[in-house]
Design a protein around this motif. Structure first.
Motif, mmCIF file in Angstrom:
data_model
loop_
_atom_site.group_PDB
_atom_site.id
_atom_site.type_symbol
_atom_site.label_atom_id
_atom_site.label_comp_id
_atom_site.label_asym_id
_atom_site.label_seq_id
_atom_site.Cartn_x
_atom_site.Cartn_y
_atom_site.Cartn_z
ATOM 1 N N ASP A 67 0.827 -1.216 0.000
ATOM 2 C CA ASP A 67 0.000 0.000 0.000
ATOM 3 C C ASP A 67 0.858 1.261 0.000
ATOM 4 N N GLY A 68 2.141 1.090 -0.306
ATOM 5 C CA GLY A 68 3.062 2.222 -0.213
ATOM 6 C C GLY A 68 2.913 3.215 -1.337
ATOM 7 N N GLU A 69 3.546 4.385 -1.166
ATOM 8 C CA GLU A 69 3.566 5.369 -2.246
ATOM 9 C C GLU A 69 4.729 5.050 -3.181
ATOM 10 N N THR B 234 8.363 7.227 3.813
ATOM 11 C CA THR B 234 8.709 6.112 2.938
ATOM 12 C C THR B 234 10.180 5.746 3.017
ATOM 13 N N ILE C 29 4.841 10.684 -9.519
ATOM 14 C CA ILE C 29 3.966 9.574 -9.160
ATOM 15 C C ILE C 29 4.292 8.383 -10.058
ATOM 16 N N MET D 70 4.625 21.346 -1.903
ATOM 17 C CA MET D 70 3.166 21.207 -1.950
ATOM 18 C C MET D 70 2.596 20.342 -0.823
ATOM 19 N N TYR D 71 3.243 19.241 -0.524
ATOM 20 C CA TYR D 71 2.660 18.300 0.458
ATOM 21 C C TYR D 71 3.445 18.308 1.777
ATOM 22 N N PHE E 31 1.564 17.267 4.977
ATOM 23 C CA PHE E 31 1.218 15.843 4.925
ATOM 24 C C PHE E 31 2.459 15.001 5.197
ATOM 25 N N LYS F 244 4.275 9.865 12.054
ATOM 26 C CA LYS F 244 3.499 8.650 12.281
ATOM 27 C C LYS F 244 4.388 7.409 12.099
ATOM 28 N N ARG G 288 -3.671 9.534 -8.194
ATOM 29 C CA ARG G 288 -3.463 9.602 -6.744
ATOM 30 C C ARG G 288 -4.672 9.014 -6.005
ATOM 31 N N MET H 116 -3.482 5.022 -6.172
ATOM 32 C CA MET H 116 -2.715 5.118 -4.930
ATOM 33 C C MET H 116 -3.620 5.192 -3.699
ATOM 34 N N PRO I 211 -7.791 7.244 4.608
ATOM 35 C CA PRO I 211 -7.068 8.038 5.608
ATOM 36 C C PRO I 211 -5.635 7.571 5.825
ATOM 37 N N GLY I 212 -5.358 6.272 5.725
ATOM 38 C CA GLY I 212 -4.011 5.779 6.025
ATOM 39 C C GLY I 212 -3.063 5.737 4.844
ATOM 40 N N SER I 213 -3.478 6.269 3.680
ATOM 41 C CA SER I 213 -2.642 6.140 2.482
ATOM 42 C C SER I 213 -1.332 6.901 2.618
ATOM 43 N N ASP I 214 -0.264 6.314 2.090
ATOM 44 C CA ASP I 214 1.038 6.995 2.090
ATOM 45 C C ASP I 214 1.103 8.087 1.027
ATOM 46 N N THR I 215 0.195 8.049 0.067
ATOM 47 C CA THR I 215 0.233 9.022 -1.036
ATOM 48 C C THR I 215 -0.655 10.216 -0.701
ATOM 49 N N PRO I 216 -0.064 11.414 -0.728
ATOM 50 C CA PRO I 216 -0.855 12.588 -0.360
ATOM 51 C C PRO I 216 -1.748 13.090 -1.485
ATOM 52 N N ILE I 217 -2.777 13.833 -1.114
ATOM 53 C CA ILE I 217 -3.620 14.529 -2.093
ATOM 54 C C ILE I 217 -4.105 15.799 -1.407
ATOM 55 N N GLN I 218 -4.318 16.834 -2.223
ATOM 56 C CA GLN I 218 -4.834 18.075 -1.651
ATOM 57 C C GLN I 218 -6.326 17.916 -1.365
#
Lengths: 280, 464
Positions: free
Chosen positions: A41-43, A69, A216, A259-260, A263, A270, B261, B265, B270-277
């Motif tokens: 489930d990683g990015e 990551t 991405i 941008m992020y 986050f 975490k 995304r 992704m 809520p727990g995703s490692d990939t961010p989104i605005q």
């Protein structure tokens, strides 16, 4: 799944891993990158190919622990596997015809600068390597760089390693001493590359930078990595990551990379908390 | 006795105010009773016009008769003779302009709900059958498929059923193409796509992910490695931007990035490692299905207001009528006859608004559509903190630039012989969006099917 064959800490926050990836090793060229996912489930994160061995079928990556990551990645050991590892992506660095080059590496950017310096050296070009770190504890790849450089100029912000000062100070001195370069190749933090190009512009020395925007897919399908280059929008993952430094809009690139930030900070905390719990 | 009701059976669905806050599937599918009842509306007419409206020519009345008899597995077997992805097509095909448009019952009243019945049958099969399909005897021929979207999967499935050893090469980490990165979970649950792909694997199709053809291997290398034919179904994934000021501000996404995304992704979890605005006010530029998907995702991510900004009028919206309807029900606001001219930002580089100009429709252009013309002096600012560009995509140039002698159109589409999908290169076939530019799932499947037939003929000498 992609097996981690070797893992080695280069300094407290920078790690080198050798990955079993024969197809990528066969095609990889300096300047190209891979995208990896640590777990299911990683990015997806991009990392430059720091080295490769076509015979052994291995690809080397070097990463700094800067977020969730890379923290997770650093918790994998030899014998563990990465979930996804795709490449080689991007265009190889153009080194053909260069006779004398200043290769500038800043921080973990040295991991990207090194394979370029190595290739230039193998081609018979004269390589002056200027590498900069904040302090001596963060130094990586010193031996590797020395082995492929005709001149090796170590720099640190606090003077604890090599000369005290920035890589731009060293470059300025070399230029002032009459060194003439066909090209300067600068790889490191955006702010460093920005100041290198400000300097080389004054001396009209062609300068190539390796950009590191957010990515991405890394295959040209989303434009998340877009940059303004010479007033036009370019996708770093397919048009780059190398660009003419004089044409890059660094300020925009720096803003886009932030941008992020919130986050990322949150995710990192975490991830760190998670590991702390596991240790207890 | 046929069911002579003039109306289709309604499909149960989540209420708009509930569903615009979750990513669960909007349409819930027919119950057995609803399916049996709807199937009885089919007159099983002799000339079967519906079949000609289906790009893969499913034997529609045959499968519907099986449904009417309560033989759902039998119905499934009829469909899969022609289609490799029935659970997908039953959901995302624009039936109103295909099979259902030709339905005789549609002359007086509504056509038979062919898509909903197809979906019912596929879902029933997936829920009740765990038997692996019969793997055909290998015929000794090897074929490579580039891209695991609808075109590639269909081509692979059809060839595998004939005994070919098929390997599908996918650049991303999950197979499915636009079915996994583009179309959102609430229209097409990813578990369903995965199930269809697992079905192909059970037939013997090999799927290799993380393989960017053109980088890690070229088309020529695939041929050298012993693949006797290559099918290119690499789609049209290269996003277009408008080239207006401010497009590189933070908060401006291509629809591809935004949807990748969110969908691939899973950034909505809520727990995703990939961010989104998580924007407050979002403008989506464009009027196609992709624009509707992006707008509805943005709403589900918590945006207070989401606008569709489209330069033509409602009549010209390229999206399916049903998707436009769904979007409106969910509270998406349509700014029609509006065109962005500039994206505005603050000193941190964040989007703060979008300057638009009003349009009116002028004379029809070469394509027959009335050309939108700016109304002078009608500029206004839409206050938004995110802009999603959904103005189309074109084929990725990677395959073209790494395959010698592969002829393409000026805009990047691969040139093929229409009846076979053969490209300018021997043994290399192509189909789907890589040839046509962005089109529909079912057209891509039709192209995959055509190429599979042609490959079979070329390699075995047999007509399908």
């Amino acid at each position: 799944m992609y097996l981690i064959l070797k893992k080695e800490a280069l300094n407290p926050t920078v790690t080198r891993m050798v990955i079993d990836a024969p197809l990528i090793a066969k095609k990889a060229e300096p300047g190209q990158f891979i995208i990896l996912r640590v777990h299911e489930d990683g990015e997806r994160i991009p990392l430059t190919i720091a080295d490769f061995d076509r015979e052994q079928g291995t690809v080397t990556i070097i990463f700094q622990i800067v977020g969730a990551t890379t923290e997770l990645l650093n918790h994998l050991e030899e014998g563990d596997s990465l979930h996804d590892f795709v490449g080689p992506l991007g265009r190889p660095s153009e080194t053909e015809g260069l006779k004398k080059v200043a290769v500038i590496g800043g921080g973990v950017g040295c991991a990207i600068a090194y394979p370029v310096a190595k290739k230039l050296h193998q081609q018979g070009a004269q390589v002056h390597a200027i590498v900069g770190f904040r302090n001596k504890d963060l130094v990586i790849l010193e031996e590797e760089f020395r082995a492929v450089s005709d001149r090796f100029v170590p720099m640190s912000d606090d003077g604890s390693w090599g000369e005290k000062g920035l890589v731009t100070n060293a470059l300025e001195q070399l230029i002032a001493a009459g060194e003439q370069y066909d090209e300067v190749i600068a790889i490191g933090p955006l702010v460093m590359m920005k100041f290198v190009t400000q300097l080389t512009r004054q001396h009209n020395i062609k300068t190539v930078v390796s950009m590191n925007p957010i990515m991405i897919d890394g295959t040209g399908m989303c434009g998340g990595c877009r940059l303004s280059v010479g007033g036009k929008t370019k996708f770093a993952c397919v048009d780059g990551p190398d660009f003419d430094g004089f044409e890059v809009d660094f300020d925009e690139a720096m803003e886009r990379n932030a941008m992020y930030r919130d986050f990322e900070r949150h995710a990192y905390e975490k991830a760190c908390n998670l590991f702390r719990k596991e240790v207890q | 006795m046929p069911n002579m009701s003039l109306k289709k059976n309604e499909m149960p669905s989540q209420a708009p105010e509930v569903r615009n806050k979750n990513f669960l599937e909007v349409a819930l599918g027919y119950t057995q009773e609803q399916a049996l009842d709807e199937a009885k509306r089919c007159l099983n007419c002799k000339n079967k016009p519906c079949v000609s409206g289906c790009p893969v020519n499913i034997h529609i009345p045959d499968f519907i008769q099986k449904v009417a008899q309560g033989d759902f597995e039998g119905a499934y077997q009829v469909i899969t003779q022609s289609s490799s992805l029935p659970a997908v097509c039953g959901r995302v095909c624009p039936q109103e302009s295909q099979c259902e448009q030709k339905c005789v019952r549609g002359i007086k009243g509504e056509p038979v709900a062919i898509g909903r019945l197809e979906r019912f049958v596929a879902d029933w099969h997936n829920a009740h059958t765990c038997e692996a399909p019969q793997r055909p005897a290998p015929n000794g021929h090897k074929v490579a498929v580039v891209g695991s979207g609808p075109a590639g999967l269909t081509c692979a499935g059809d060839l595998a059923k004939k005994g070919y050893e098929v390997t599908v090469f996918e650049a991303l980490h999950t197979a499915g193409g636009v079915l996994v990165y583009g179309i959102p979970e609430f229209r097409l649950p990813k578990a369903i796509v995965q199930k269809e792909i697992d079905g192909l694997k059970a037939l013997g199709v090999k799927v290799e992910t993380n393989m960017v053809i053109g980088r890690v291997l070229s088309v020529d290398e695939l041929l050298e490695q012993g693949f006797e034919a290559v099918f290119i179904g690499s789609g049209a994934g290269l996003p277009r931007f408008m080239n207006i000021p401010g497009e590189n501000l933070k908060g401006v996404y291509s629809a591809n990035e935004f949807l990748t995304r969110v969908n691939l992704m899973k950034a909505y979890l809520p727990g995703s490692d990939t961010p989104i605005q998580h924007a407050r006010r979002v403008a989506v530029v464009g009027g196609g299905n992709v624009a509707m998907d992006a707008a509805r995702c943005a709403k589900r991510l918590g945006a207070e207001e989401v606008f569709i900004v489209y330069r033509r009028s409602e009549k010209e919206l390229p999206a399916r009528a049903e998707e436009v309807e769904h979007a409106k029900e969910e509270g998406i606001v349509f700014h029609l006859l509006n065109n962005p001219t500039k994206i505005l930002g603050d000193d941190q580089g964040n989007v703060t608004g979008m300057e638009c100009v009003r349009m009116e429709l002028g004379e029809p252009d070469a394509s027959g559509r009335r050309r939108p013309v700016e109304v002078p002096g009608s500029e206004f600012v839409l206050e938004v903190d995110s802009v999603i560009m959904a103005i189309g995509t074109s084929p990725n140039p990677l395959i073209k630039s790494t395959t010698q002698g592969l002829e393409t159109q000026k805009w990047g589409g691969i040139v093929v012989e229409e009846a076979t999908g053969l490209t300018s290169r021997e043994r290399v076939y192509a189909g789907g969006d890589a040839v046509t530019g962005a089109a529909t799932v079912i057209l891509a499947m039709g192209a995959g099917k055509t190429a599979a037939q042609a490959i079979h003929k070329a390699l075995s000498g047999e007509e399908s």
